[in-house]
Design a protein around this motif. Structure first.
Motif: not given
Length: 149
Positions: A121, A126, A129-130, A132-137, A140
């Protein structure tokens, strides 16, 4: 080998309860954040301190908690220190956690020179943030995995 578990009080970056660990030209500090554990290494990483650095980093590889290894403050990085990445990859793989490296110019140069595949990264924000995107996915997918017919 020199180990020091404190920093001088005159250091304006001193944080009570989270002192830097100094080892043969490198200082290390860990921060446990909500999204990931951030381990910061500054100074020189060489053959005389790589084992101590690897041991320190491995202490903070936790189940279900990604790791961001911040090497942006590393001035020199020995070729043998690449073993650190293999060690971290093995440990994170065994626990099933993501990890990334924030590399200084000398670390990035050694990674390119040895052609090692290391997740990288550009900065700690950054990397967080990466993660966090994995946790959000994963969140879902969770309702889909728990529903039954």
């Amino acid at each position: 080998m020199t180990f020091t578990n404190n920093t001088p009080a005159s250091n304006r970056h001193f944080r009570y309860g989270n002192p830097a660990v100094v080892c043969d030209g490198a200082s290390m500090r860990a921060h446990c954040r909500q999204l990931a554990t951030v381990v910061t290494v500054k100074g020189d990483v060489g053959t005389d301190n790589i084992e101590q650095i690897a041991s320190y980093v491995n202490r903070f590889i936790l189940p279900e908690k990604p790791l961001a290894l911040d090497l942006s403050g590393v001035n020199s990085f020995a070729a043998q220190a690449i073993s650190l990445f293999y060690d971290i990859d093995d440990r994170c793989g065994a626990l099933g956690v993501d990890w990334t490296v924030i590399a200084s110019a000398s670390v990035a140069g050694e990674i390119r020179h040895q052609e090692v595949a290391v997740p990288q990264s550009a900065s700690v924000p950054e990397a967080l943030h990466h993660f966090d995107e994995g946790n959000t996915a994963r969140r879902r997918l969770l309702p889909l995995l728990t529903k039954s017919a």
